[in-house]
Design a protein around this motif. Structure first.
Motif, PDB file in Angstrom:
ATOM      1  N   ASP A  88       0.871  -1.173   0.000  1.00 50.49           N
ATOM      2  CA  ASP A  88       0.000   0.000   0.000  1.00 50.49           C
ATOM      3  C   ASP A  88       0.914   1.231   0.000  1.00 50.49           C
ATOM      4  OD1 ASP A  88      -1.611   2.134   0.653  1.00 50.49           O
ATOM      5  OD2 ASP A  88      -2.590   1.150   2.359  1.00 50.49           O
ATOM      6  N   GLU A 102       0.318   4.286  -0.030  1.00 52.04           N
ATOM      7  CA  GLU A 102      -0.104   5.455   0.761  1.00 52.04           C
ATOM      8  C   GLU A 102       0.265   5.317   2.228  1.00 52.04           C
ATOM      9  OE1 GLU A 102      -3.872   7.558  -1.316  1.00 52.04           O
ATOM     10  OE2 GLU A 102      -4.309   5.673  -0.300  1.00 52.04           O
ATOM     11  N   THR A 103       0.413   4.084   2.686  1.00 49.42           N
ATOM     12  CA  THR A 103       0.739   3.875   4.108  1.00 49.42           C
ATOM     13  C   THR A 103       2.044   3.125   4.316  1.00 49.42           C
ATOM     14  OG1 THR A 103      -0.419   1.758   4.162  1.00 49.42           O
ATOM     15  CG2 THR A 103      -1.715   3.718   4.696  1.00 49.42           C
ATOM     16  N   GLY A 104       2.538   2.484   3.273  1.00 53.89           N
ATOM     17  CA  GLY A 104       3.748   1.686   3.405  1.00 53.89           C
ATOM     18  C   GLY A 104       3.491   0.284   3.928  1.00 53.89           C
ATOM     19  N   LYS A 105       2.248  -0.083   4.056  1.00 50.83           N
ATOM     20  CA  LYS A 105       1.951  -1.404   4.623  1.00 50.83           C
ATOM     21  C   LYS A 105       2.132  -2.507   3.585  1.00 50.83           C
ATOM     22  CE  LYS A 105      -1.162  -3.963   7.450  1.00 50.83           C
ATOM     23  NZ  LYS A 105      -2.039  -3.801   8.582  1.00 50.83           N
ATOM     24  N   SER A 107       7.372  -6.699  11.114  1.00 50.38           N
ATOM     25  CA  SER A 107       6.761  -5.981  12.236  1.00 50.38           C
ATOM     26  C   SER A 107       7.519  -6.062  13.555  1.00 50.38           C
ATOM     27  CB  SER A 107       5.333  -6.500  12.453  1.00 50.38           C
ATOM     28  OG  SER A 107       5.357  -7.880  12.766  1.00 50.38           O
ATOM     29  N   LEU A 158       5.516  -6.472  17.934  1.00 48.23           N
ATOM     30  CA  LEU A 158       4.405  -7.024  17.169  1.00 48.23           C
ATOM     31  C   LEU A 158       4.771  -8.336  16.481  1.00 48.23           C
ATOM     32  CD1 LEU A 158       3.084  -3.692  15.583  1.00 48.23           C
ATOM     33  CD2 LEU A 158       2.510  -4.710  17.798  1.00 48.23           C
ATOM     34  N   ASP A 174      -1.965 -11.975   9.763  1.00 47.70           N
ATOM     35  CA  ASP A 174      -0.853 -11.336   9.065  1.00 47.70           C
ATOM     36  C   ASP A 174      -0.167 -12.286   8.087  1.00 47.70           C
ATOM     37  OD1 ASP A 174      -0.809  -8.749  10.438  1.00 47.70           O
ATOM     38  OD2 ASP A 174      -0.159  -9.867  12.204  1.00 47.70           O
ATOM     39  N   PRO A 195       5.496  -0.401   8.141  1.00 49.69           N
ATOM     40  CA  PRO A 195       4.897   0.628   7.286  1.00 49.69           C
ATOM     41  C   PRO A 195       5.652   1.966   7.334  1.00 49.69           C
ATOM     42  CG  PRO A 195       3.176  -0.679   8.281  1.00 49.69           C
ATOM     43  CD  PRO A 195       4.477  -1.142   8.906  1.00 49.69           C
ATOM     44  N   PRO A 196       6.033   2.481   8.522  1.00 45.92           N
ATOM     45  CA  PRO A 196       6.797   3.736   8.485  1.00 45.92           C
ATOM     46  C   PRO A 196       8.110   3.592   7.720  1.00 45.92           C
ATOM     47  CG  PRO A 196       5.933   3.361  10.702  1.00 45.92           C
ATOM     48  CD  PRO A 196       5.665   2.110   9.916  1.00 45.92           C
ATOM     49  N   LEU A 229       7.319   3.499   3.917  1.00 48.56           N
ATOM     50  CA  LEU A 229       6.921   4.819   3.422  1.00 48.56           C
ATOM     51  C   LEU A 229       8.143   5.734   3.320  1.00 48.56           C
ATOM     52  CD1 LEU A 229       4.348   5.989   2.416  1.00 48.56           C
ATOM     53  CD2 LEU A 229       3.878   6.901   4.684  1.00 48.56           C
ATOM     54  N   ASP A 280       9.363   7.696   0.010  1.00 47.72           N
ATOM     55  CA  ASP A 280       9.618   9.148  -0.004  1.00 47.72           C
ATOM     56  C   ASP A 280      11.047   9.443  -0.443  1.00 47.72           C
ATOM     57  OD1 ASP A 280       7.067   9.594   0.788  1.00 47.72           O
ATOM     58  OD2 ASP A 280       7.538  10.053   2.889  1.00 47.72           O
TER      59      ASP A 280
END
Ligand SMILES: Cc1cc2nc3c(=O)[nH]c(=O)nc-3n(C[C@H](O)[C@H](O)[C@H](O)COP(=O)(O)OP(=O)(O)OC[C@H]3O[C@@H](n4cnc5c(N)ncnc54)[C@H](O)[C@@H]3O)c2cc1C
Lengths: 794, 273
Positions: free
Chosen positions: A655, A657-660, A698, A718, A724, A781-782, A785, A789
């Motif tokens: 994804d 948009e979120t990095g997931k 995670s 996590l 998952d 995800p961070p 992303l 970027d």
């Protein structure tokens, strides 16, 4: 695989786990289930600073608290207990060492290091009193990052060392400079492997019972290596080994964490000696999560020819092992270096390794044992080469794999790979995952805003290691004993952390002995009952436990056959032992029940067994082949008999948009030689893959600037849950090892590094159009992303 | 020290037990009990609501009244707008859904949780009771910061009133790092026909943030509408106190909040149902 007509209990059958029913119905007895009369509870007081000098320890308030029997400081402990001996002593390998104490005396080097202990009548009282122990520190500067720790002016953990490096080593042979100069392309990169951990469902725990009248110590422990622990306690406490009994019967997962060498092992035993009562300590999850499993930085350069052949590999590794431990964990990065060329024909390698201490809790042994890092890095390097040359990553692997007809093959780093068919694994995994179809669909999906990626990860898993002069042993010992009723007791030096090797060994013994599996009882993890052995690690249990059980079972079978043939009045080569009877090979109607033969030997020895020694018991050790400790011309030794292999394919959807990262599919093609029990092999493989997926996506131990662990619960550390992880699909290939009893290889570790690599490569593949270059794990995800970027900003 | 414990039989008993201001309320206990176990909460007195008759959902003239002790499972069964679908997605599974309450979650006021932004989106009114009387605080004024609410120590949250929504459409999206993670960013959308969308973003700031968003004229994938959402969300977040925890820094939450808001709007407008 087993022929369909064979029973599940035969070698190759998927017999169910013998303790499955007990586990599922809550009847299995773990260390915390033992409640001897008069038992007390211990709590460890831990350092609150990352580095400091202990100025004072005020125990008065804790001693006055309700129910408290003892408050022990490091100074007092040092009067009664010596240092904890190392599982693998760095000094024996030319490195720096320090004395490891059960409680710190003068200095602390990480938040959480044991400084005092409280024993009270209840766990609650011990907890409350522990909070009352006031420790005053002179705070010293600390360092949490390994590369910073290597700087000349960095704070030093151990002032007597020249720096913070435990040891620096070089690995590999050949002329990498010349090979890189001659290469068509040279690629380099930096990869960071984050700190993750093992998280067994049962934390560590020990229950020590000192019998002052007899001068004997019994310890129930959640531990992988009872015999090593007995020796360690004898050494640190100055007791005779014969006066110590260690029982580790049921263990709720360990993954390397429960290899012996932790300070609490000596500590709890000492607390029992000092209080004269049984003392139990069960770790809290926050304490379990302090233990690291891995953390490394790699800077690599790879040279390749235009056709994809890799000709040179240079890598500099900085491994952060936290504070030094007597446990085996600090030694894992050596295997990251030696495994690096993996299953590829890379003629020239030059690998440098710095094992570095930092002010964090120790990195403890963990499934993968450093090999996981090698696969992550090598598999990333192969993908980068493919990208650079515009070749498909699968094709580059195919061109570099050691061909199936070239085994045994010695790698540049000295490992002598016994056997394998890596191209075979590749074909199987590509077919099963539908590789060509995914490639065909990717473009169309990308136009619709979906980022689908497929990634491969090969893994070569050296197993069943032997390290001379240490308790990392490449052999083990088993006793097979038949009673007068024909029942069989197997006592073995290998232990089970819950993976089911007890079932596998019972299958082997039943098959070799020719009796039903239900007749076979297995005893593991008891130093008073089992022969001297080394427990479980390094995928060794079925190789050496199974091998030694085979030898011992064959001895007993031969004795049954000999006596049985005499009783049947036929030559011994005309009888067989099978299905619980001794029978004439070509006339099954002439048969004697095994219990009848056993009873005859043990009750009528003088009447029927003239010249036959009346004992239905054998203790045998098994040493697999292919281990060679004589250094070759380059100083390389060969510590592993078997090399399992696997090829992993992950399909992900990112994804943007979120990095997931969402895992859509996962296939592992696995080759561990002969499978004694395929269901157990798959159970282990799935667990290892799940561990790899967690550390890839995670799982991450996060420390505050002051060195405090922030991710100290399962809401902040996590682990993957069922939702998952897709169904982990398994394909098997069987390339028997020529060097083990049944052709089996280690099974249980393979999957961590392959999963990390496959996921990382899949994420990069998914985001190829955006120019993303993966630089490490976990790919939270961070983190993803940030990569997107960063690529956009380039 | 063992705290004093009481389990009053009615609201009057509860408010009396809390009158000293040193009591800790135990709702379902899913947060407060572990917090006590780990020494993060130390209480002189525990006031257990389990017998005070505060559970249940009733439909009244001015809306739906949700008792503070209504569990997530109760909410699912009662079919309360928005909250029931949120309740099905509570990560803790049946154990937590059978004990945890939306009232407890609201009073805990963890920015990284589902309930606060939903209550704000629904224009809920929080009914607080103390020995001195009752008062109502709008949800938007109830959440003051991370783990901080307008509730005084001597007050209990008795009920939450959810006004009638008419024919509004609702959407909800929660973003987590993995199945076990706390929510990172959530967005609840209330789409009342003929008006702009009301999107309430949770987790991206210390308190829920209300954003007015124009309806997409060319679908939620329209880049121009996406730009509008991003601007609206960022403007709203700029005015709020940022929120970070060990799972995700504030910058990341801010970065993904527009996407989550847009998805929640699309969900409300049934684009992707
Ligand atoms: C494993 C797990 C998973 C979870 N997953 C999620 C998730 O996915 N999303 C999410 O949003 N949350 C999640 N939660 C949090 C969950 O929503 C809360 O734990 C629960 O809603 C709190 O309700 P409770 O009644 O148990 O509160 P309690 O633990 O009883 O209380 C919480 C706090 O509120 C106070 N309090 C409670 N009720 C009242 C009242 N009526 N008046 C005044 N004060 C009160 C207490 O004093 C305490 O400070 C999870 C929790 C766990 C343990």
């Amino acid at each position: 695989m087993a022929a369909p007509t064979q029973p599940d209990s035969a070698i190759g059958g998927s017999a169910r786990k013998r303790d499955g029913a007990a586990l599922l119905t809550g009847r299995a007895v773990f260390v915390d289930d033992h409640q001897p009369t008069g038992m007390l509870h211990a709590q460890v007081v831990r350092s609150t600073v990352a580095h400091g000098r202990i100025l004072s320890v005020d125990t008065a308030a804790a001693e006055a608290a309700p129910g408290v029997r003892l408050v022990l400081t490091g100074r007092r402990a040092a009067e009664s207990a010596g240092p904890v001996p190392y599982f693998i002593d760095p000094a024996a390998r030319g490195g720096n060492r320090t004395d490891i104490r059960c409680l710190q005396v003068d200095e602390v080097v990480y938040v959480g290091q044991p400084v005092a202990a409280v024993v009270a009548e209840t766990r609650r009282q011990a907890l409350d009193a522990a909070a009352l122990v006031a420790v005053e520190y002179e705070v010293l500067p600390h360092v949490l990052d390994a590369e910073e720790a290597m700087l000349p002016d960095a704070p030093r953990l151990y002032p007597e060392w020249p720096g913070n490096v435990v040891m620096h080593n070089r690995y590999g042979t050949g002329d990498t400079d010349a090979a890189l100069a001659a290469a068509d392309v040279v690629v380099s990169g930096e990869l960071r492997i984050g700190r993750s951990t093992t998280s067994p469902i049962e934390p560590r725990g020990y229950l020590a019972s000192w019998n002052a009248a007899e001068g004997k110590l019994t310890v129930h422990a959640s531990c992988q290596n009872p015999h090593q622990m007995r020796w360690m306690l004898a050494t640190s406490l100055g007791l005779d080994e014969g006066d110590i009994r260690i029982v580790t019967a049921k263990v709720g997962g360990s993954f390397g964490l429960k290899m012996q060498g932790h300070p609490e092992e000596t500590l709890v035993a000492l607390l029992s000696i000092l209080t004269g009562a049984p003392v139990k300590w069960i770790e809290d999850r926050r304490e379990t999560l302090m233990a690291g499993a891995r953390q490394q930085v790699h800077r690599f350069t790879v040279g390749a020819m235009a056709d994809g052949r890799i000709v040179a590999l240079v890598d500099d590794i900085v491994a952060d092992v936290g504070a030094l431990t007597a446990q085996a964990g600090w030694a894992m990065p050596n295997m990251s270096a030696t495994t690096l060329p993996s299953g590829y024909l890379v003629p020239d390698c030059r690998i440098g390794l710095d094992i570095v201490v930092t002010n964090k809790p120790p990195v403890n042994a963990a499934r993968g044992f450093g090999k996981d890092a090698a696969h992550f890095v090598m598999e990333r390097a192969v993908d980068i080469v493919a990208h650079e040359l515009g070749l498909d990553p699968a094709e580059v692997r195919r061109r570099n794999f050691i061909p199936a007809d070239r085994f045994p093959h010695r790698t540049s780093t000295g490992l002598n790979i016994d056997s394998g068919d890596f191209v075979g694994l590749l074909d199987k995994v590509l077919d099963e995952v539908g590789y060509a179809g995914i490639r065909a669909r990717q473009g169309g999906l990308r136009h619709r805003g979906r980022y689908l990626g497929v990634g491969l990860g090969f893994e070569l898993t050296p197993e069943s290691s032997d390290s001379p002069g240490t308790f990392v042993s490449g052999f083990d010992t088993t006793t097979v004993r038949m009673s007068v009723t024909g029942m069989v007791t197997v006592l073995t030096g290998v232990t089970s952390p819950g993976g089911g090797n007890d079932t596998g060994i019972a299958q082997i013994v039943a098959t070799e002995l020719g009796v039903p599996m239900e007749w076979v009882e297995l005893v593991q993890g008891d130093t008073d009952r089992c022969p001297n052995g080394f427990g479980n690690f390094s995928g060794r249990s079925m190789v050496v436990g199974g091998g030694s059980a085979t030898l011992a079972a064959r001895d007993v079978r031969d004795k049954l056959a000999l006596l049985g043939s005499r009783m049947l009045d036929v030559p011994v080569d005309r009888v067989e032992v099978a299905d619980g009877v001794v029978r004439v090979v070509d006339d099954h109607s002439r048969a004697l029940a095994v219990p009848d033969v056993a009873r005859a030997l043990l009750t009528r020895a003088f009447a029927v067994a003239d010249g036959i020694e009346p004992v239905l018991e054998s203790t045998r050790a098994y040493k697999p082949g292919n281990i060679d400790h004589v250094p070759d011309e380059f100083g390389r030794i060969q510590p592993y008999p078997t090399y399992s292999s696997s090829l992993h394919a992950a399909v992900v959807d990112v994804d943007v948009e979120t990095g997931k990262v969402v895992l859509l599919d996962y296939v592992m093609a696995h080759d561990c030689g002969t499978m004694i029990n395929p269901a157990l092999v798959e159970g282990q493989a799935r667990g290892a893959v799940a561990m790899g997926l967690g550390s890839a996506l995670s799982e991450q131990l996060v420390f505050g600037e002051d060195g405090t662990l922030l991710s100290d619960r399962f809401k902040t550390y996590l682990l993957p849950r069922a939702g998952d992880v897709p169904e982990l699909r398994m394909v098997h290939q069987v390339t028997p090892s020529p060097f083990t009893m049944h052709g089996n290889k280690g099974a249980g570790e393979a999957g961590v590094g392959g999963a990390q690599a496959a996921v990382a490569n899949a994420v990069e593949d998914a985001l190829a159009a955006l120019g993303v270059r993966v630089r490490g794990v976990p790919l939270t995800p961070p983190a993803v992303l940030a990569l997107i970027d960063e690529a956009a900003a380039r | 020290m063992t705290p004093r414990y009481s389990a009053p039989r009615d609201l009057v008993g509860v408010t009396a037990a809390l009158a000293d201001g040193d009591g800790v309320v135990v709702g379902g206990g899913t947060m407060v009990v572990p917090d006590m176990t780990h020494g993060r909460t130390r209480a002189a007195a525990l006031v257990d609501l389990s017998r005070a008759g505060l559970a249940g959902v009733t439909a009244g003239a001015d809306g739906v009244v949700v008792g503070a002790m209504t569990t997530y499972t109760d909410l699912v069964e009662a079919g309360v707008p928005l909250l029931s679908s949120v309740a099905t997605g509570i990560t803790g599974g049946p154990q937590i859904r059978n004990r945890g309450t939306a009232g407890g979650s609201a009073c805990y006021a963890n920015p990284a949780s589902d309930v606060p932004a939903c209550l704000v989106a629904l224009d809920a009114r929080m009914r607080l009771a103390s020995a001195g009387g009752k008062r109502e605080v709008p949800a938007a004024g109830f959440f003051l910061g991370g783990f901080r609410t307008a509730r005084r120590p001597d007050e209990v949250l008795a009920e939450v009133v959810l006004p009638q929504l008419g024919n509004a459409l609702l959407g909800y999206v929660k973003f987590k790092l993995a199945e076990s993670s706390w929510p990172i960013v959530t967005a609840a959308t209330v789409a009342v026909p003929g008006t702009a969308l009301r999107v309430v973003v949770g987790g991206a700031a210390a308190v829920p943030v209300v954003v007015a968003v124009d309806r997409p004229s060319a679908g939620s994938g329209d880049p121009a509408w996406r730009d509008h959402v991003r601007e609206a969300v960022h403007t709203a977040l700029d005015a709020a106190e940022p929120w970070s925890d060990v799972l995700a820094p504030a910058a990341y939450r801010r970065r993904i909040a527009p996407a989550i808001a847009a998805r929640s709007a699309a969900h409300a407008l049934e684009e992707d149902r």
